[in-house]
Design a protein around this motif. Structure first.
Motif, mmCIF file in Angstrom:
data_model
loop_
_atom_site.group_PDB
_atom_site.id
_atom_site.type_symbol
_atom_site.label_atom_id
_atom_site.label_comp_id
_atom_site.label_asym_id
_atom_site.label_seq_id
_atom_site.Cartn_x
_atom_site.Cartn_y
_atom_site.Cartn_z
ATOM 1 N N ALA A 89 0.761 -1.106 0.060
ATOM 2 C CA ALA A 89 -0.005 0.131 0.050
ATOM 3 C C ALA A 89 0.732 1.420 0.026
ATOM 4 N N ARG A 90 1.954 1.278 0.702
ATOM 5 C CA ARG A 90 2.959 2.367 0.862
ATOM 6 C C ARG A 90 3.465 2.580 -0.579
ATOM 7 N N GLN A 91 3.903 1.454 -1.229
ATOM 8 C CA GLN A 91 4.590 1.677 -2.468
ATOM 9 C C GLN A 91 3.670 2.244 -3.567
ATOM 10 N N ALA A 92 2.423 1.463 -3.346
ATOM 11 C CA ALA A 92 1.541 2.090 -4.232
ATOM 12 C C ALA A 92 1.051 3.593 -4.229
ATOM 13 N N GLU A 93 1.174 4.074 -2.796
ATOM 14 C CA GLU A 93 0.834 5.496 -2.664
ATOM 15 C C GLU A 93 1.926 6.282 -3.265
ATOM 16 N N ALA A 94 3.206 5.798 -3.045
ATOM 17 C CA ALA A 94 4.208 6.567 -3.465
ATOM 18 C C ALA A 94 4.388 6.606 -5.058
ATOM 19 N N GLN A 95 4.060 5.363 -5.679
ATOM 20 C CA GLN A 95 3.724 5.591 -7.179
ATOM 21 C C GLN A 95 2.846 6.272 -7.844
ATOM 22 N N ALA A 96 1.743 6.547 -7.086
ATOM 23 C CA ALA A 96 0.722 7.368 -7.385
ATOM 24 C C ALA A 96 1.125 8.727 -7.322
ATOM 25 N N GLU A 97 1.858 9.169 -6.423
ATOM 26 C CA GLU A 97 2.184 10.408 -6.314
ATOM 27 C C GLU A 97 3.278 10.902 -7.229
ATOM 28 N N ALA A 98 4.031 9.991 -7.577
ATOM 29 C CA ALA A 98 5.188 10.037 -8.623
ATOM 30 C C ALA A 98 4.449 10.192 -9.866
ATOM 31 N N ASP A 99 3.525 9.497 -10.178
ATOM 32 C CA ASP A 99 2.818 9.252 -11.386
ATOM 33 C C ASP A 99 2.098 11.037 -11.694
ATOM 34 N N VAL A 100 1.466 11.384 -10.722
ATOM 35 C CA VAL A 100 0.726 12.650 -10.878
ATOM 36 C C VAL A 100 1.816 13.716 -11.194
ATOM 37 N N ALA A 101 3.090 13.314 -10.433
ATOM 38 C CA ALA A 101 4.213 14.694 -10.885
ATOM 39 C C ALA A 101 4.489 14.384 -12.446
ATOM 40 N N LEU A 102 4.795 13.372 -12.675
ATOM 41 C CA LEU A 102 5.249 12.781 -14.210
ATOM 42 C C LEU A 102 4.155 13.370 -15.073
ATOM 43 N N VAL A 103 2.833 13.361 -14.879
ATOM 44 C CA VAL A 103 1.706 13.807 -16.060
ATOM 45 C C VAL A 103 1.822 15.278 -15.965
ATOM 46 N N ALA A 104 1.968 15.782 -14.759
ATOM 47 C CA ALA A 104 2.040 17.367 -14.725
ATOM 48 C C ALA A 104 3.312 17.856 -15.490
ATOM 49 N N ASP A 105 4.320 17.231 -15.369
ATOM 50 C CA ASP A 105 5.684 17.645 -15.889
ATOM 51 C C ASP A 105 5.797 17.753 -17.446
ATOM 52 N N ASN A 106 4.709 16.390 -17.965
ATOM 53 C CA ASN A 106 4.614 16.079 -19.518
ATOM 54 C C ASN A 106 3.060 16.605 -19.979
ATOM 55 N N ALA A 107 2.446 17.531 -19.412
ATOM 56 C CA ALA A 107 1.159 17.703 -19.690
ATOM 57 C C ALA A 107 1.056 18.122 -21.211
ATOM 58 N N ASP A 108 1.665 19.047 -21.754
ATOM 59 C CA ASP A 108 1.376 19.627 -23.294
ATOM 60 C C ASP A 108 1.842 18.334 -24.059
ATOM 61 N N ALA A 109 2.950 17.697 -23.810
ATOM 62 C CA ALA A 109 2.774 16.556 -24.939
ATOM 63 C C ALA A 109 2.159 15.520 -24.894
ATOM 64 N N LEU A 110 1.350 15.304 -23.544
ATOM 65 C CA LEU A 110 0.544 14.415 -23.458
ATOM 66 C C LEU A 110 -1.041 14.484 -24.072
ATOM 67 N N PHE A 111 -1.248 15.917 -23.786
ATOM 68 C CA PHE A 111 -2.762 16.311 -24.145
ATOM 69 C C PHE A 111 -3.092 17.133 -25.427
ATOM 70 N N ASP A 112 -1.580 17.799 -25.825
ATOM 71 C CA ASP A 112 -1.977 18.859 -26.857
ATOM 72 C C ASP A 112 -0.510 18.831 -27.693
ATOM 73 N N ASP A 113 -0.158 17.538 -28.187
ATOM 74 C CA ASP A 113 0.955 17.283 -28.902
ATOM 75 C C ASP A 113 1.053 18.095 -30.327
ATOM 76 N N GLY A 114 -0.127 18.282 -31.083
ATOM 77 C CA GLY A 114 -0.312 18.913 -32.172
ATOM 78 C C GLY A 114 -0.448 17.696 -33.454
ATOM 79 N N PHE A 115 -0.502 16.558 -33.083
ATOM 80 C CA PHE A 115 -0.332 15.711 -34.136
ATOM 81 C C PHE A 115 -1.233 14.384 -33.877
#
Length: 249
Positions: free
Chosen positions: A60-86
């Motif tokens: 449970a602790r590892q899953a929580e840490a992974q989820a928190e890390a994933d949120v940061a990864l998504v935020a850092d790559n938001a433009d490429a994820l959601f609006d890359d233009g292609f």
């Protein structure tokens, strides 16, 4: 992992069973260490559920840490994820929820998820859906993605959607001959698409998506990004719908 859990359990037991100064295993004599180990073993043998409780707590602790890390990864790559233009955008382009899927046409779980995602988009009506061509299962996967991307570049999003859907439902070997037959079914200019398949822009799009996947630590398909959350692996309609509802609330 089990060794760490046993050590943690031993230290926890020792905190209850021995004076503080005796918890330094390196400071113990061989006799003290043996006695302490025997006490811990006896306790765990009598209470084996403690080990499983520790395993569950660690997971449970590892899953929580992974989820928190994933949120940061998504935020850092938001433009490429959601609006890359292609990348193809379907569903409701103005939807209040964004769902991104990294997929491979040769992936059995992607094919299984295809109907679930389509059902979600149709039943909800307010989800913006972004497709990431992520061919990782060999040459046929790359061939299919090149064909789909070239179709989009030559004939537009509507033709891409038709070819994409057909490839997600296709279970045979992916060859140029089978792709030609598929394109003919939907009235696509097959010659123009074939001529475009080896274009550097097609290569760049696949390369960009692979680089993005690496940034997000995505190694398999399907992988979804739903708003700020990374969802690795196949999810049925009911689970996807529940997560969407949670995001809205």
């Amino acid at each position: 992992m089990l060794r760490k859990l046993l050590l943690s359990a031993a230290l926890a037991f020792g905190a209850l069973a021995a004076p503080a100064q005796a918890l330094d295993l390196n400071a113990m004599s061989d006799a003290e260490r043996d006695a302490f180990g025997n006490q811990v073993r006896e306790y765990l043998m009598e209470n084996p559920e403690v080990i499983m409780e520790a395993v569950r707590a660690l997971e449970a602790r590892q899953a929580e840490a992974q989820a928190e890390a994933d949120v940061a990864l998504v935020a850092d790559n938001a433009d490429a994820l959601f609006d890359d233009g292609f990348s193809y955008v379907g569903g409701n382009p103005d939807g209040d929820i964004v769902l991104v899927e990294f997929m491979d046409y040769r992936c059995g779980f992607c094919k299984r998820a295809f109907g679930e995602v389509e059902k979600l988009l149709e039943s909800d009506g307010n989800i913006r859906f972004v497709v990431k061509e992520f061919p990782i299962l060999g040459e046929q996967s790359v061939l299919a993605s090149r064909f789909a991307i070239a179709t989009q570049m030559v004939a537009g999003d509507e033709a891409y959607k038709a070819v994409h859907d057909a490839l997600m439902s296709f279970n045979g070997d992916i060859t140029l001959a089978s792709l030609r037959r598929l394109a003919d079914t939907y009235g696509v200019d097959t010659a123009a698409v074939e001529a475009k398949m080896d274009d550097e822009e097609v290569t760049d799009r696949i390369r960009s998506t692979r680089a993005l996947a690496q940034q997000l630590q995505i190694t398999g398909t399907p992988t979804f990004v739903l708003q700020d959350e990374l969802l690795r692996g196949y999810l049925p309609f009911d689970q996807l719908q529940t997560i969407v509802e949670d995001k809205r609330s």
